[in-house]
Design a protein around this motif. Structure first.
Motif, PDB file in Angstrom:
ATOM      1  N   ALA A  47       3.759  -2.691 -10.808  1.00  0.00           N
ATOM      2  CA  ALA A  47       4.782  -1.760 -11.292  1.00  0.00           C
ATOM      3  C   ALA A  47       6.120  -2.141 -10.674  1.00  0.00           C
ATOM      4  O   ALA A  47       6.192  -2.539  -9.519  1.00  0.00           O
ATOM      5  CB  ALA A  47       4.407  -0.339 -10.915  1.00  0.00           C
ATOM      6  N   ILE A  48       7.176  -2.031 -11.477  1.00  0.00           N
ATOM      7  CA  ILE A  48       8.524  -2.290 -10.969  1.00  0.00           C
ATOM      8  C   ILE A  48       9.435  -1.159 -11.426  1.00  0.00           C
ATOM      9  O   ILE A  48       9.311  -0.669 -12.550  1.00  0.00           O
ATOM     10  CB  ILE A  48       9.076  -3.663 -11.429  1.00  0.00           C
ATOM     11  CG1 ILE A  48       8.991  -3.813 -12.948  1.00  0.00           C
ATOM     12  CG2 ILE A  48       8.345  -4.792 -10.759  1.00  0.00           C
ATOM     13  CD1 ILE A  48       9.603  -5.098 -13.475  1.00  0.00           C
TER      14      ILE A  48
ATOM     15  N   GLN B  71       1.580   6.629 -16.973  1.00  0.00           N
ATOM     16  CA  GLN B  71       1.978   7.064 -15.632  1.00  0.00           C
ATOM     17  C   GLN B  71       0.923   6.662 -14.609  1.00  0.00           C
ATOM     18  O   GLN B  71       1.255   6.206 -13.512  1.00  0.00           O
ATOM     19  CB  GLN B  71       2.190   8.575 -15.610  1.00  0.00           C
ATOM     20  CG  GLN B  71       3.400   9.025 -16.389  1.00  0.00           C
ATOM     21  CD  GLN B  71       3.528  10.536 -16.439  1.00  0.00           C
ATOM     22  OE1 GLN B  71       2.752  11.263 -15.816  1.00  0.00           O
ATOM     23  NE2 GLN B  71       4.499  11.016 -17.188  1.00  0.00           N
ATOM     24  N   LEU B  72      -0.352   6.808 -14.984  1.00  0.00           N
ATOM     25  CA  LEU B  72      -1.434   6.421 -14.079  1.00  0.00           C
ATOM     26  C   LEU B  72      -1.422   4.914 -13.830  1.00  0.00           C
ATOM     27  O   LEU B  72      -1.611   4.461 -12.699  1.00  0.00           O
ATOM     28  CB  LEU B  72      -2.785   6.870 -14.648  1.00  0.00           C
ATOM     29  CG  LEU B  72      -4.013   6.550 -13.797  1.00  0.00           C
ATOM     30  CD1 LEU B  72      -3.881   7.155 -12.401  1.00  0.00           C
ATOM     31  CD2 LEU B  72      -5.274   7.051 -14.477  1.00  0.00           C
ATOM     32  N   ILE B  73      -1.171   4.133 -14.878  1.00  0.00           N
ATOM     33  CA  ILE B  73      -1.081   2.679 -14.711  1.00  0.00           C
ATOM     34  C   ILE B  73       0.000   2.349 -13.690  1.00  0.00           C
ATOM     35  O   ILE B  73      -0.215   1.540 -12.783  1.00  0.00           O
ATOM     36  CB  ILE B  73      -0.776   1.975 -16.053  1.00  0.00           C
ATOM     37  CG1 ILE B  73      -1.987   2.006 -16.966  1.00  0.00           C
ATOM     38  CG2 ILE B  73      -0.334   0.524 -15.815  1.00  0.00           C
ATOM     39  CD1 ILE B  73      -1.728   1.514 -18.379  1.00  0.00           C
ATOM     40  N   LEU B  74       1.160   2.990 -13.806  1.00  0.00           N
ATOM     41  CA  LEU B  74       2.257   2.706 -12.894  1.00  0.00           C
ATOM     42  C   LEU B  74       1.932   3.130 -11.460  1.00  0.00           C
ATOM     43  O   LEU B  74       2.313   2.452 -10.509  1.00  0.00           O
ATOM     44  CB  LEU B  74       3.542   3.371 -13.379  1.00  0.00           C
ATOM     45  CG  LEU B  74       4.092   2.811 -14.689  1.00  0.00           C
ATOM     46  CD1 LEU B  74       5.296   3.618 -15.150  1.00  0.00           C
ATOM     47  CD2 LEU B  74       4.435   1.340 -14.568  1.00  0.00           C
TER      48      LEU B  74
ATOM     49  N   CYS C 253       1.178   0.159  -8.257  1.00  0.00           N
ATOM     50  CA  CYS C 253       2.195   0.034  -7.204  1.00  0.00           C
ATOM     51  C   CYS C 253       1.774  -1.080  -6.247  1.00  0.00           C
ATOM     52  O   CYS C 253       2.604  -1.694  -5.598  1.00  0.00           O
ATOM     53  CB  CYS C 253       2.426   1.359  -6.491  1.00  0.00           C
ATOM     54  SG  CYS C 253       1.018   1.958  -5.570  1.00  0.00           S
ATOM     55  N   GLU C 254       0.493  -1.356  -6.167  1.00  0.00           N
ATOM     56  CA  GLU C 254      -0.063  -2.538  -5.504  1.00  0.00           C
ATOM     57  C   GLU C 254      -0.568  -3.449  -6.620  1.00  0.00           C
ATOM     58  O   GLU C 254      -1.118  -2.958  -7.599  1.00  0.00           O
ATOM     59  CB  GLU C 254      -1.235  -2.156  -4.594  1.00  0.00           C
ATOM     60  CG  GLU C 254      -0.870  -1.249  -3.445  1.00  0.00           C
ATOM     61  CD  GLU C 254      -0.122  -1.981  -2.348  1.00  0.00           C
ATOM     62  OE1 GLU C 254      -0.411  -3.167  -2.126  1.00  0.00           O
ATOM     63  OE2 GLU C 254       0.759  -1.358  -1.738  1.00  0.00           O
ATOM     64  N   PRO C 255      -0.408  -4.766  -6.506  1.00  0.00           N
ATOM     65  CA  PRO C 255      -0.885  -5.659  -7.576  1.00  0.00           C
ATOM     66  C   PRO C 255      -2.371  -5.432  -7.891  1.00  0.00           C
ATOM     67  O   PRO C 255      -3.182  -5.268  -6.978  1.00  0.00           O
ATOM     68  CB  PRO C 255      -0.650  -7.056  -7.001  1.00  0.00           C
ATOM     69  CG  PRO C 255       0.438  -6.865  -5.995  1.00  0.00           C
ATOM     70  CD  PRO C 255       0.222  -5.495  -5.414  1.00  0.00           C
ATOM     71  N   ILE C 256      -2.671  -5.398  -9.181  1.00  0.00           N
ATOM     72  CA  ILE C 256      -4.037  -5.157  -9.641  1.00  0.00           C
ATOM     73  C   ILE C 256      -4.263  -5.952 -10.925  1.00  0.00           C
ATOM     74  O   ILE C 256      -3.329  -6.142 -11.704  1.00  0.00           O
ATOM     75  CB  ILE C 256      -4.281  -3.642  -9.856  1.00  0.00           C
ATOM     76  CG1 ILE C 256      -5.744  -3.351 -10.195  1.00  0.00           C
ATOM     77  CG2 ILE C 256      -3.336  -3.075 -10.892  1.00  0.00           C
ATOM     78  CD1 ILE C 256      -6.097  -1.875 -10.139  1.00  0.00           C
TER      79      ILE C 256
ATOM     80  N   ILE D 252       6.705  -3.012 -15.776  1.00  0.00           N
ATOM     81  CA  ILE D 252       5.715  -3.779 -15.008  1.00  0.00           C
ATOM     82  C   ILE D 252       6.057  -5.253 -15.072  1.00  0.00           C
ATOM     83  O   ILE D 252       6.781  -5.697 -15.964  1.00  0.00           O
ATOM     84  CB  ILE D 252       4.267  -3.567 -15.534  1.00  0.00           C
ATOM     85  CG1 ILE D 252       4.145  -4.018 -16.998  1.00  0.00           C
ATOM     86  CG2 ILE D 252       3.797  -2.138 -15.340  1.00  0.00           C
ATOM     87  CD1 ILE D 252       2.718  -4.076 -17.515  1.00  0.00           C
ATOM     88  N   SER D 253       5.524  -5.988 -14.117  1.00  0.00           N
ATOM     89  CA  SER D 253       5.567  -7.445 -14.197  1.00  0.00           C
ATOM     90  C   SER D 253       4.125  -7.920 -14.249  1.00  0.00           C
ATOM     91  O   SER D 253       3.232  -7.280 -13.698  1.00  0.00           O
ATOM     92  CB  SER D 253       6.295  -8.042 -12.981  1.00  0.00           C
ATOM     93  OG  SER D 253       5.552  -7.828 -11.810  1.00  0.00           O
ATOM     94  N   VAL D 254       3.910  -9.011 -14.944  1.00  0.00           N
ATOM     95  CA  VAL D 254       2.570  -9.567 -15.096  1.00  0.00           C
ATOM     96  C   VAL D 254       2.610 -11.022 -14.656  1.00  0.00           C
ATOM     97  O   VAL D 254       3.448 -11.792 -15.131  1.00  0.00           O
ATOM     98  CB  VAL D 254       2.074  -9.465 -16.559  1.00  0.00           C
ATOM     99  CG1 VAL D 254       0.700 -10.088 -16.709  1.00  0.00           C
ATOM    100  CG2 VAL D 254       2.069  -8.021 -17.021  1.00  0.00           C
ATOM    101  N   LYS D 255       1.726 -11.357 -13.740  1.00  0.00           N
ATOM    102  CA  LYS D 255       1.629 -12.729 -13.263  1.00  0.00           C
ATOM    103  C   LYS D 255       0.339 -13.325 -13.804  1.00  0.00           C
ATOM    104  O   LYS D 255      -0.750 -12.865 -13.496  1.00  0.00           O
ATOM    105  CB  LYS D 255       1.649 -12.760 -11.737  1.00  0.00           C
ATOM    106  CG  LYS D 255       1.723 -14.144 -11.172  1.00  0.00           C
ATOM    107  CD  LYS D 255       1.901 -14.098  -9.671  1.00  0.00           C
ATOM    108  CE  LYS D 255       2.027 -15.492  -9.125  1.00  0.00           C
ATOM    109  NZ  LYS D 255       2.151 -15.475  -7.663  1.00  0.00           N
ATOM    110  N   SER D 256       0.496 -14.341 -14.627  1.00  0.00           N
ATOM    111  CA  SER D 256      -0.663 -14.978 -15.243  1.00  0.00           C
ATOM    112  C   SER D 256      -1.417 -15.812 -14.207  1.00  0.00           C
ATOM    113  O   SER D 256      -0.796 -16.381 -13.319  1.00  0.00           O
ATOM    114  CB  SER D 256      -0.182 -15.820 -16.414  1.00  0.00           C
ATOM    115  OG  SER D 256      -0.686 -17.102 -16.388  1.00  0.00           O
TER     116      SER D 256
END
Length: 120
Positions: A41-42, A54-57, A61-64, A93-97
């Motif tokens: 989350a960002i 909201q729950l996803i965010l 808050c910690e990478p998952i 959000i940011s997504v790291k592949s």
């Protein structure tokens, strides 16, 4: 008189509801997210997000990983991918592949491993 279809009984609720969350969409507007892609989350969430987003965010808050988010939310992976796509489009959000996290294996090394296994 014919019997009603089995999927129309009271047990169908949980099966149908998740797709109502995403208005019947089966894909997000962006690229397909890998199951092991890491989500973070960002920024601060705006008003008007659904409870699932909201729950996803909160959880992210910690990478998952995408797969772990689906487990946390107890939703089908397809639904989670669409929700994540919406959050990604909104810049929340940011997504790291996983492929960006590590380099790909050299084709020559893979061939050597295969040949070594065949030699056994």
């Amino acid at each position: 008189m014919t019997e009603p279809a089995q999927w129309l009984d009271e047990d169908a609720g949980p099966i149908v509801r998740p797709y109502a969350l995403i208005r019947g969409r089966t894909r997000s507007s962006g690229e397909m997210l890998d199951l092991i892609a890491t989500v973070s989350a960002i920024g601060d969430p705006p008003d008007g997000l659904g409870p699932e987003q909201q729950l996803i965010l909160r959880v992210a808050c910690e990478p998952i990983t995408v797969a772990d988010l689906a487990v946390e939310l107890d939703l089908p992976i397809g639904v989670v991918r669409v929700l994540l796509g919406d959050l990604l489009d909104g810049g929340l959000i940011s997504v790291k592949s996983p492929s960006a996290a590590r380099p790909r294996a050299n084709e020559g090394i893979l061939k050597e491993v295969i040949n070594g296994l065949r030699a056994l």
